[in-house]
Scaffold this motif. Structure first.
Motif, short mmCIF file in Angstrom:
data_model
loop_
_atom_site.label_atom_id
_atom_site.label_comp_id
_atom_site.label_asym_id
_atom_site.label_seq_id
_atom_site.Cartn_x
_atom_site.Cartn_y
_atom_site.Cartn_z
N GLY A 1 3.51 14.60 -23.23
CA GLY A 1 2.62 13.52 -22.84
C GLY A 1 2.69 13.04 -21.40
N VAL A 2 3.65 13.54 -20.62
CA VAL A 2 3.83 13.09 -19.23
C VAL A 2 3.43 14.23 -18.30
N TYR A 3 2.37 14.03 -17.56
CA TYR A 3 1.89 15.05 -16.62
C TYR A 3 2.64 14.96 -15.29
N ALA A 4 2.82 13.73 -14.77
CA ALA A 4 3.51 13.56 -13.49
C ALA A 4 3.95 12.10 -13.35
N ILE A 5 4.97 11.90 -12.53
CA ILE A 5 5.41 10.57 -12.10
C ILE A 5 5.70 10.66 -10.62
N ARG A 6 5.22 9.68 -9.85
CA ARG A 6 5.45 9.71 -8.41
C ARG A 6 5.80 8.31 -7.92
N SER A 7 6.75 8.24 -7.01
CA SER A 7 7.01 7.01 -6.26
C SER A 7 6.77 7.33 -4.78
N ARG A 8 6.20 6.35 -4.05
CA ARG A 8 5.83 6.58 -2.66
C ARG A 8 6.03 5.32 -1.84
N ILE A 9 6.66 5.48 -0.69
CA ILE A 9 6.78 4.40 0.29
C ILE A 9 6.02 4.82 1.53
N ALA A 10 4.97 4.08 1.87
CA ALA A 10 4.13 4.44 3.00
C ALA A 10 4.89 4.28 4.31
N GLY A 11 4.39 4.97 5.35
CA GLY A 11 4.97 4.82 6.68
C GLY A 11 4.69 3.44 7.26
N GLU A 12 5.30 3.15 8.39
CA GLU A 12 5.19 1.82 8.97
C GLU A 12 3.84 1.56 9.61
N THR A 13 3.05 2.61 9.88
CA THR A 13 1.69 2.46 10.37
C THR A 13 0.77 3.30 9.51
N ALA A 14 -0.53 3.03 9.62
CA ALA A 14 -1.50 3.71 8.75
C ALA A 14 -1.51 5.22 8.95
#
Length: 233
Positions: free
Chosen positions: A196-209
């Motif tokens: 039942g689990v296709y994917a899990i992701r955690s993400r921290i964006a960079g300090e600028t766009a």
């Protein structure tokens, strides 16, 4: 908050064991995201013995990345039903020590991913693991929305759903770890994939766009051995 989540904040050893317990609370006590992630019997269609296999990738500018693997070995319980579960989460020095789950219904890979993530947040911020658990469970309970998606699995399109949370954006302690406060979690589920689990992701964006992400960790289904027929819609 549900009995499941109150217990899950107690110790890291219990966080996986909670998957074995039937949901004791009434259905209305769970948010839709909680039911999808933690209450649904995601292992119901599997016939043990079987192993769920996942790829795992860490990348980003914060520190060195790696590629590794995760597996959930499932075996029949003493009454022949599914499933008792043993998780092998990463390898070598990175391997996460987790207890076996003797009567799993939900897929243990979800809480295993979160347990590693929480320990990493503790390492990076020197904060308390139980605090990060609380922020995640409250985000799932209060602010998580489900949206339908179409996914590609084994050469065909299948139906799924996504749940995303950002537990730290409105965190009163945000100034203590501002660099990591925009962390987002994305859970992608589908009845058409084993477990039942296709994917899990955690993400921290960079300090600028336009900056590269500081940190991305993603787990993705590769399949099951022996091969398990997908659920029919």
């Amino acid at each position: 908050m549900t009995q499941m989540f109150r217990r899950s904040a107690a110790t890291s050893c219990l966080i996986l064991a909670l998957l074995a317990a039937p949901a004791a609370a009434a259905a209305e006590d769970f948010s839709p995201a909680e039911r999808a992630l933690f209450v649904t019997n995601q292992l119901a269609s599997l016939k043990p013995p079987a192993t769920l296999n996942y790829s795992y990738r860490k990348s980003g500018s914060l520190e060195a990345g790696f590629d590794d693997s995760v597996s959930i070995a499932l075996r029949a319980q003493t009454d022949g039903s599914c499933c008792a579960a043993t998780a092998k989460f990463l390898s070598g020095e990175r391997r996460l020590s987790l207890p076996d789950v003797e009567s799993a219904q939900g897929n243990p890979v979800i809480l295993a991913f979160l347990e590693r993530d929480i320990r990493e947040m503790q390492r990076l911020t020197k904060g308390q693991a139980n605090y990060f658990r609380k922020r995640i469970r409250m985000a799932v309970y209060q602010g998580a929305a489900l949206r339908p998606v179409t996914l590609s699995y084994r050469g065909r399109n299948v139906a799924g759903q996504e749940i995303d949370i950002s537990p730290y954006l409105d965190d009163p302690l945000r100034p203590r770890f501002e660099k990591l406060a925009n962390k987002q979690y994305l859970f992608t589920l589908s009845d058409a994939v084993p477990g039942g689990v296709y994917a899990i992701r955690s993400r921290i964006a960079g300090e600028t766009a336009d900056a590269a992400p500081l940190l991305v960790e993603e787990l993705r289904i590769e399949g099951a051995t022996p091969a398990t027929p997908p659920r029919q819609p």
